[in-house]
Design a protein around this motif. Sequence first.
Motif, PDB file in Angstrom:
ATOM      1  N   THR A 280      39.337  44.005  43.956  1.00 41.39           N
ATOM      2  CA  THR A 280      39.593  45.452  43.971  1.00 41.39           C
ATOM      3  C   THR A 280      38.582  46.136  43.062  1.00 41.39           C
ATOM      4  N   ASP A 281      38.416  47.443  43.273  1.00 36.10           N
ATOM      5  CA  ASP A 281      37.496  48.214  42.434  1.00 36.10           C
ATOM      6  C   ASP A 281      38.123  49.558  42.057  1.00 36.10           C
TER       7      ASP A 281
ATOM      8  N   ASP B 249      38.343  44.097  23.795  1.00 31.52           N
ATOM      9  CA  ASP B 249      38.880  45.164  22.968  1.00 31.52           C
ATOM     10  C   ASP B 249      39.411  46.336  23.779  1.00 31.52           C
ATOM     11  N   ASP B 250      39.439  46.198  25.106  1.00 28.90           N
ATOM     12  CA  ASP B 250      39.886  47.300  25.969  1.00 28.90           C
ATOM     13  C   ASP B 250      40.725  46.724  27.103  1.00 28.90           C
ATOM     14  N   PRO B 251      42.055  46.563  26.887  1.00 27.14           N
ATOM     15  CA  PRO B 251      42.908  45.940  27.909  1.00 27.14           C
ATOM     16  C   PRO B 251      42.921  46.663  29.245  1.00 27.14           C
ATOM     17  N   SER B 252      42.627  47.970  29.247  1.00 29.94           N
ATOM     18  CA  SER B 252      42.653  48.702  30.512  1.00 29.94           C
ATOM     19  C   SER B 252      41.377  48.535  31.319  1.00 29.94           C
ATOM     20  N   SER B 253      40.361  47.893  30.732  1.00 29.93           N
ATOM     21  CA  SER B 253      39.105  47.701  31.450  1.00 29.93           C
ATOM     22  C   SER B 253      39.248  46.584  32.470  1.00 29.93           C
ATOM     23  N   GLY B 254      38.399  46.596  33.475  1.00 27.45           N
ATOM     24  CA  GLY B 254      38.405  45.529  34.462  1.00 27.45           C
ATOM     25  C   GLY B 254      39.154  45.892  35.723  1.00 27.45           C
ATOM     26  N   ASN B 255      39.455  44.866  36.538  1.00 24.80           N
ATOM     27  CA  ASN B 255      40.095  45.068  37.824  1.00 24.80           C
ATOM     28  C   ASN B 255      40.769  43.774  38.238  1.00 24.80           C
ATOM     29  N   PHE B 256      41.235  43.713  39.482  1.00 21.61           N
ATOM     30  CA  PHE B 256      41.905  42.514  39.972  1.00 21.61           C
ATOM     31  C   PHE B 256      40.884  41.579  40.622  1.00 21.61           C
ATOM     32  N   ALA B 257      41.102  40.284  40.403  1.00 18.28           N
ATOM     33  CA  ALA B 257      40.130  39.287  40.838  1.00 18.28           C
ATOM     34  C   ALA B 257      40.839  38.029  41.320  1.00 18.28           C
ATOM     35  N   ARG B 258      40.079  37.145  41.964  1.00 19.84           N
ATOM     36  CA  ARG B 258      40.574  35.860  42.454  1.00 19.84           C
ATOM     37  C   ARG B 258      39.773  34.753  41.781  1.00 19.84           C
ATOM     38  N   TYR B 259      40.456  33.743  41.256  1.00 15.55           N
ATOM     39  CA  TYR B 259      39.790  32.575  40.685  1.00 15.55           C
ATOM     40  C   TYR B 259      39.985  31.401  41.624  1.00 15.55           C
ATOM     41  N   ASP B 260      38.887  30.789  42.074  1.00 13.58           N
ATOM     42  CA  ASP B 260      38.920  29.654  42.996  1.00 13.58           C
ATOM     43  C   ASP B 260      38.800  28.355  42.214  1.00 13.58           C
ATOM     44  N   PHE B 261      39.754  27.441  42.421  1.00  8.11           N
ATOM     45  CA  PHE B 261      39.760  26.197  41.669  1.00  8.11           C
ATOM     46  C   PHE B 261      38.688  25.214  42.147  1.00  8.11           C
ATOM     47  N   ASP B 262      38.320  25.269  43.419  1.00  6.64           N
ATOM     48  CA  ASP B 262      37.384  24.267  43.930  1.00  6.64           C
ATOM     49  C   ASP B 262      35.994  24.406  43.313  1.00  6.64           C
ATOM     50  N   ASP B 263      35.479  25.636  43.202  1.00 10.30           N
ATOM     51  CA  ASP B 263      34.150  25.808  42.617  1.00 10.30           C
ATOM     52  C   ASP B 263      34.180  26.466  41.240  1.00 10.30           C
ATOM     53  N   GLU B 264      35.387  26.645  40.684  1.00  9.81           N
ATOM     54  CA  GLU B 264      35.571  27.179  39.331  1.00  9.81           C
ATOM     55  C   GLU B 264      34.862  28.517  39.143  1.00  9.81           C
ATOM     56  N   SER B 265      35.025  29.390  40.130  1.00 11.75           N
ATOM     57  CA  SER B 265      34.386  30.697  40.058  1.00 11.75           C
ATOM     58  C   SER B 265      35.413  31.790  40.306  1.00 11.75           C
ATOM     59  N   TRP B 266      35.082  33.017  39.898  1.00 12.96           N
ATOM     60  CA  TRP B 266      35.972  34.141  40.150  1.00 12.96           C
ATOM     61  C   TRP B 266      35.205  35.253  40.842  1.00 12.96           C
ATOM     62  N   ARG B 267      35.966  36.093  41.608  1.00 11.21           N
ATOM     63  CA  ARG B 267      35.377  37.173  42.392  1.00 11.21           C
ATOM     64  C   ARG B 267      36.301  38.387  42.333  1.00 11.21           C
ATOM     65  N   TRP B 268      35.724  39.573  42.262  1.00  9.59           N
ATOM     66  CA  TRP B 268      36.517  40.790  42.317  1.00  9.59           C
ATOM     67  C   TRP B 268      37.150  40.958  43.694  1.00  9.59           C
TER      68      TRP B 268
ATOM     69  N   ARG C 189      44.740  26.743  46.184  1.00 13.19           N
ATOM     70  CA  ARG C 189      43.290  26.904  46.266  1.00 13.19           C
ATOM     71  C   ARG C 189      42.765  27.923  45.264  1.00 13.19           C
ATOM     72  N   TYR C 190      43.583  28.920  44.929  1.00 16.58           N
ATOM     73  CA  TYR C 190      43.126  29.963  44.012  1.00 16.58           C
ATOM     74  C   TYR C 190      44.321  30.627  43.339  1.00 16.58           C
ATOM     75  N   THR C 191      44.024  31.481  42.396  1.00 14.17           N
ATOM     76  CA  THR C 191      45.023  32.339  41.784  1.00 14.17           C
ATOM     77  C   THR C 191      44.449  33.743  41.702  1.00 14.17           C
ATOM     78  N   VAL C 192      45.324  34.730  41.606  1.00 11.53           N
ATOM     79  CA  VAL C 192      44.914  36.129  41.604  1.00 11.53           C
ATOM     80  C   VAL C 192      45.500  36.812  40.387  1.00 11.53           C
ATOM     81  N   GLY C 193      44.744  37.704  39.768  1.00  8.90           N
ATOM     82  CA  GLY C 193      45.258  38.414  38.614  1.00  8.90           C
ATOM     83  C   GLY C 193      44.313  39.478  38.121  1.00  8.90           C
ATOM     84  N   LYS C 194      44.540  39.919  36.890  1.00 11.10           N
ATOM     85  CA  LYS C 194      43.723  40.961  36.276  1.00 11.10           C
ATOM     86  C   LYS C 194      42.600  40.311  35.485  1.00 11.10           C
ATOM     87  N   LYS C 195      41.366  40.720  35.758  1.00  6.71           N
ATOM     88  CA  LYS C 195      40.201  40.235  35.015  1.00  6.71           C
ATOM     89  C   LYS C 195      39.696  41.383  34.148  1.00  6.71           C
TER      90      LYS C 195
END
Length: 365
Positions: free
Chosen positions: A246-247, A225-244, A214-220
């Motif tokens: 962690t913060d 230009d800044d690999p350390s920027s961002g956080n962990f997120a979930r990508y949902d295949f059914d609606d092709e959307s992603w959500r944070w 249903r989804y995958t989880v990883g680093k968004k």
Amino acid sequence: MLISFAMRRILLPVLITTGLAALLMAAACSTAPQPLEKKSEPTFDEGEYGGEPLPGTEQVTIVEPSPGGDRFALIRRRTPGEPSDPRFQLWIVDRDGSNPRLISVNTHDVAWHPSGDRAVVTVAIGIDFYVYTIDLETMETTQWTGKESQRLSFPVVSMAGWFRDGHRLLVFANQKAYQQPFPRGLYVIDTRDSMTTGPLVKLFSTTCLGNQDRYTVGKKYVRSDDPSSGNFARYDFDDESWRWITDFPKDSLRFVQKPVPSPTSDLIIQARETGNAKQLFLMNHRGKDVRQITEFGGDIPVWSSDGSYVTFRRDVHRGEGARYVPFKFNLKTRKAEPLWPVSPDSVPDFPDLSTQTLDKLKPRR
């Protein structure tokens, strides 16, 4: 390493037991799990946990259970005392750790095919990364990324795993090379016709598929230009959307590993550093109901295909240097124990590499 009070507030879990108990029952079985034995939280002094393995000891970094549970694929970082031997050796062993067979070297990640007769791997040659599939019976290999004729033509792609249909691969481009014709992000490769779809989402590096694909989880990442920027997120295949999910502050990300979703439920497991040691934490797919489940350390978790247990690595030395042992956390009993307790140091007895037949994977451009 000492952690500030503010960082402790980030890395220590929020104990919400009611919601987690329900998730655990759904993931493991209908019987209520036994409560964790009440113990005082052990404290590790700086340098007591983790680090380089003690001389002559093994360092198995990944233990991946097969779909049927009868075998394990594991990555051995090096041969103790043999610096000339190739590193990151992929071995397959029986359930009890016996009958080890060398499959490949320079292998940084592995995932079983749903049928159990093949595997997908990430092979690293220097700073270049390639995705291969390996037939575990014939040892025939197929290169899926890094060739000029392929959509993902630059050697910057890593594998994330197989979809349950047994045809499609989930991969991600985690780097951006000079004149690279495709962006960093998440892609799908169909092994039947080599059709490559994506990027499904840009600047996303994932771990594996979760809850029946249903989804995958990883680093968004926020900025390319800044690999350390961002956080962990979930990508949902059914609606092709992603959500944070962690913060963490930017300067705290080095204290945590990528979250790994359960293949059968909405549970996610993650290694986070607290009290000078990595520990395992469970959460739901929204990143909520977080609870610490290990007390004596643990990192690099991998789920079993049925979601009933997690393999992970633990340093059992408690002193300068490390003695790494593969462990297993059972979600029903909520107990952790060595994966192969009857083996010396709870690690398989690897034969000399000269006894193994190895067809080297030769990337082609």
